[in-house]
Design a protein around this motif. Structure first.
Motif, short mmCIF file in Angstrom:
data_model
loop_
_atom_site.label_atom_id
_atom_site.label_comp_id
_atom_site.label_asym_id
_atom_site.label_seq_id
_atom_site.Cartn_x
_atom_site.Cartn_y
_atom_site.Cartn_z
N GLY A 1 0.85 -1.21 0.00
CA GLY A 1 0.00 0.00 0.00
C GLY A 1 0.87 1.24 0.00
O GLY A 1 1.87 1.30 -0.70
N ASP A 2 0.47 2.24 0.81
CA ASP A 2 1.28 3.45 0.91
C ASP A 2 2.56 3.15 1.66
O ASP A 2 2.64 2.20 2.45
N THR B 1 7.05 4.62 2.41
CA THR B 1 8.17 5.52 2.18
C THR B 1 9.47 4.74 2.23
O THR B 1 9.59 3.81 3.05
N THR C 1 8.14 8.55 -1.69
CA THR C 1 6.91 8.17 -0.97
C THR C 1 5.83 7.78 -1.96
O THR C 1 5.75 8.31 -3.06
N ARG C 2 5.00 6.83 -1.50
CA ARG C 2 3.82 6.46 -2.29
C ARG C 2 2.60 6.74 -1.43
O ARG C 2 2.50 6.24 -0.30
N SER C 3 1.69 7.55 -1.97
CA SER C 3 0.47 7.87 -1.22
C SER C 3 -0.67 7.83 -2.21
O SER C 3 -0.86 8.74 -3.00
N GLY C 4 -1.42 6.71 -2.19
CA GLY C 4 -2.44 6.53 -3.22
C GLY C 4 -1.75 6.39 -4.58
O GLY C 4 -0.81 5.61 -4.72
N ASP C 5 -2.20 7.21 -5.54
CA ASP C 5 -1.60 7.16 -6.88
C ASP C 5 -0.47 8.16 -7.01
O ASP C 5 0.13 8.28 -8.08
N THR C 6 -0.18 8.90 -5.95
CA THR C 6 0.82 9.96 -6.05
C THR C 6 2.17 9.46 -5.53
O THR C 6 2.27 8.98 -4.40
N ILE C 7 3.16 9.58 -6.35
CA ILE C 7 4.52 9.21 -5.98
C ILE C 7 5.30 10.53 -5.91
O ILE C 7 5.20 11.36 -6.81
N GLY D 1 6.14 0.62 5.60
CA GLY D 1 5.06 0.00 4.82
C GLY D 1 5.52 -1.14 3.93
O GLY D 1 4.71 -1.73 3.23
#
Lengths: 520, 270
Positions: free
Chosen positions: A103-104, A106, A182-188, A254
């Protein structure tokens, strides 16, 4: 009908009693089209233009059979370059030390050193953090990295490249450097830092990864290439290179599972010795060795671009230039111009009608020819083992339509020069010399690259840029030469230069047609 | 009639030559084209000699070829000149008068070819000497010096003299090739298209074909590539074709074109 008196006849200019012809521009177009289509030689010439375009392309494809044999005569393995998310050919070969990221999350690390194999690293050697859809070549990714000579970069999906905010071109950031992804949803998002305390955002990308992705550290280093200018040509030699990078202070949020390493793209996709790629870990410091590149593929001198199938357009060009000039000069030769101008005194309109007819006809024939040639010659080349670099379908279309437009505009150019000179031989020679000779001088002769680039900027030969399918990428060091399919101007910019010459010739032709007596 | 002309070939050829000479000399076009040839050749040679440079790694360019590069352009105006000599007559209908005055068609063609060769040689010599001279003046400034391993040689040097005079012969052969093509197709515009296609398309093809054997063979048979081998003075052992055999290939092209032109000309109605 009453006969006018003799007196009236003396006073008033003669007017024919026949009904006036339709005065519209459409009628003029129709008459010019009739003139064109009823001359059999011209229709034959159109056919010839198509045939030679195809024949030259097919011949050069047949002569470009890829013959590769190992030291014992066995056929050598052909590495077919993977295709990236935008449909274009890419290079995707690197050492990847990774773990799952469901998932999300870092990942943070400090690149404490980046070196070459006993030498300075290649300017585009890369060491950094990457999140990638899976371990297959060509899958989507986003990465923040430290490079050998270009500081911190933010790259994703092969073609996107941006410089980090700190460090300028004159003094790019060097190791040690902190990196974070970082990965947060679809935003890298990527960050860098000098001390691991204050972070600068380097870039973001929106990539809808499906579920679990791979996250971790990567190292890669592109081939070292040296270009030598030789008698009448350029020779490029390349050999594999390596980069060795040390990562410490590695922290993952994560992640799932242990660190594993994978040689994405196989051990060695190219010629040269297989690099000693892999990683070791000691006291939290990861030392990773890698070779390859994560970048768009670049066309080489062996000619693997899609537009190479349409190289025969040069032959077609000469034919349509003859056609374009003769379309007007034959009227002068046979005196038909006097009839034409008597029927239609607006000379500017006449030139416009002729340009429209010859332009549209050559464009239509050009589209058919280049579409057929593109697919048939392309198939011959693939059958001969040439790795034709795929590009997006929009680019394919632009190359095909652009080739047809090249033929159309060149024929109008020849028409305009023919109108100016009123002699076909001079018009054909001038247009061929202006359009084709600069290209000959640029790719196949004694000219140094600076002068060749200059010629392809200012002469009508700049128009060939419309055929260029692969752009120049700043993040790939390569020899971007006209002979490999790279032009100094952008596709539309180069084509605009050709159009500019044509517009200038047309304007001069219109003035000359209006001012000069047609019979002189 | 044929018997009468056949019995006096000498005077008829002389008369034909004289009339061809009159046709050339009394209109302004041909002289303009020849002057243009000299100017364009020397101009492009000077431009290229001014653009090439020798790095510290040594010269990778043949000084003779760089200095004489303008022939790639000068051949185009010479081709116009030669094509118009025949094609122009078909365009204006003058060919009928020509063939009425001199009924032996071989004689007409021979007279045209002989006069064309003489005139092109006369124009080629100033073009070649002028190009060589500009190269001689410009190239040393761009690093073509003894320190970089390139000695600019005078006309007393065998290969240099061969390159300069050979370029003149190259022009003459291009002219004869154009004459042959124009006689065969009779239409000036088509003829110039074919000639320029033969000259300029082969070098492009050479650049496109990657198979080394094909690459070499194409360079050996291409009229422009093979013919301009006469300008090579350095690295002759690496060239796909020798200087004189290269010029021979162009001569074969010219001979073939003239032969086709002659056979069509003697058979077909004008």
């Amino acid at each position: 009908m009453t006969r006018p008196s003799d007196e009236a006849m003396l006073d008033a200019p003669f007017r024919s009693a026949a009904p006036a012809g339709r005065a519209g521009f459409g009628a003029l177009l129709k008459s010019e089209w009739t003139k064109f289509r009823t001359v059999r030689g011209w229709l034959v010439a159109l056919l010839v233009a198509g045939l030679v375009t195809f024949a030259v392309g097919a011949l050069s494809a047949t002569g470009s059979k890829r013959e590769c044999a190992g030291p014992d005569g066995q056929p050598c393995a052909v590495h077919i370059p993977p295709v990236g998310p935008n449909g274009q050919s890419v290079t995707d070969r690197f050492t990847f030390v990774h773990q799952d990221l469901p998932g999300d999350g870092t990942v943070t690390a400090r690149v404490s050193s980046l070196t070459g194999d006993g030498a300075a690293p290649e300017p585009w050697a890369k060491a950094g953090l990457i999140v990638k859809a899976d371990l297959t070549e060509g899958s989507r990714y986003a990465a923040v990295m430290l490079t050998g000579g270009h500081g911190v970069r933010w790259q994703y999906d092969f073609t996107a490249d941006a410089a980090g905010t700190t460090g300028d071109a004159a003094a790019p950031s060097t190791a040690p450097r902190w990196l974070r992804l970082t990965r947060s949803g679809d935003t890298i998002a990527g960050y860098d830092s000098a001390d691991g305390v204050s972070w600068n955002a380097v870039g973001t990308a929106t990539i809808p990864f499906p579920g679990t992705v791979q996250i971790g550290m990567f190292v890669t280093s592109p081939d070292h290439t040296v270009t030598v200018q030789r008698f009448g040509g350029t020779e490029t030699n390349s050999e594999a290179s390596q980069a060795i990078a040390a990562f410490d202070n590695v922290a993952v949020n994560g992640g799932a599972g242990d660190w594993a390493d994978t040689q994405v793209g196989g051990d060695d996709g190219g010629p040269g010795p297989t690099p000693n790629a892999g990683f070791t870990e000691a006291n939290g410091t990861f030392t990773i060795t890698g070779s390859g590149d994560i970048a768009p593929a670049v066309a080489g001198p062996e000619g693997n671009t899609v537009e190479r199938s349409l190289a025969g357009v040069f032959a077609g060009l000469i034919v349509v230039m003859v056609l374009g000039s003769v379309f007007i000069t034959s009227e002068y030769r046979r005196g038909l111009i006097r009839t034409t101008l008597a029927a239609r005194p607006q000379r500017g309109q006449l030139l416009a009608a002729k340009a429209l007819v010859i332009g549209v006809v050559t464009f239509v024939v050009g589209v058919i020819t280049s579409a057929l040639t593109f697919w048939i010659v392309g198939a011959i080349r693939r059958a001969n083992g040439v790795n034709v670099m795929p590009v997006s379908w929009q680019t394919d279309l632009r190359v095909i339509a652009g080739t047809a437009a090249l033929l159309a505009v060149s024929s109008v150019f020849a028409l305009a020069v023919g109108t100016l000179l009123r002699r076909a031989v001079g018009a054909v020679t001038i247009t061929v010399v202006l359009v084709v000779l600069p290209y000959v001088l640029a790719v196949a002769s004694v000219l140094p690259s600076g002068a060749a680039q200059w010629l392809l900027r200012v002469t009508p030969a700049a128009g060939f840029a419309i055929q260029q399918s692969t752009p120049v990428y700043q993040q790939v060091d390569a020899t971007y030469l006209p002979s490999s399919g790279y032009f100094p101007l952008s596709p539309l910019g180069g084509f605009a230069v050709l159009c500019g010459w044509t517009a200038l010739a047309l304007a001069l032709a219109a003035v000359s047609l209006r001012r000069r007596d047609a019979a002189a | 009639m044929t018997a009468a002309t056949g019995s006096r070939p000498g005077p008829e050829l002389l008369r034909a030559l004289h009339s061809e000479w009159t046709k050339l000399r009394t209109v302004p076009g041909p002289a303009t084209l020849l002057i243009l040839t000299v100017l364009l050749t020397v101009g492009l040679s000077a431009g290229i000699a001014g653009a090439v440079s020798c790095g510290s790694a040594g010269c990778q360019q043949d000084p003779a070829r760089s200095g004489l590069a303008g022939f790639a352009l000068g051949q185009a105006t010479i081709a116009i000149f030669a094509v118009l000599m025949v094609g122009g007559e078909y365009g204006s209908g003058m060919i009928r008068s020509t063939l009425t005055a001199t009924t032996g068609r071989t004689t007409v063609l021979a007279a045209k070819a002989a006069l064309l060769t003489a005139v092109v040689l006369a124009a080629g010599i100033p073009a070649a000497l002028g190009s060589w001279l500009t190269g001689r003046l410009l190239l040393p400034g761009n690093g073509f010096t003894a320190e970089h391993g390139t000695q600019l040689l005078g006309l007393g040097d065998g290969p240099t003299l061969r390159a300069v005079l050979g370029s003149v012969l190259y022009l003459a052969l291009v002219a004869l090739l154009s004459l042959g093509v124009a006689t065969a197709v009779r239409d000036a515009a088509t003829a110039i298209g074919i000639v320029l296609g033969l000259l300029y398309l082969f070098p492009i093809m050479v650049g496109l074909v990657t198979n080394p054997d094909w690459h070499r063979h194409l360079q050996q048979i291409a009229p422009m590539n093979a013919g301009l081998a006469i300008q090579d003075t350095v690295g002759l052992d690496q060239m796909p074709i020798g200087p004189w055999s290269g010029l021979g290939v162009l001569a074969a092209w010219a001979a073939a074109a003239l032969l086709i032109g002659w056979s069509v000309f003697t058979v077909r109605d004008a």
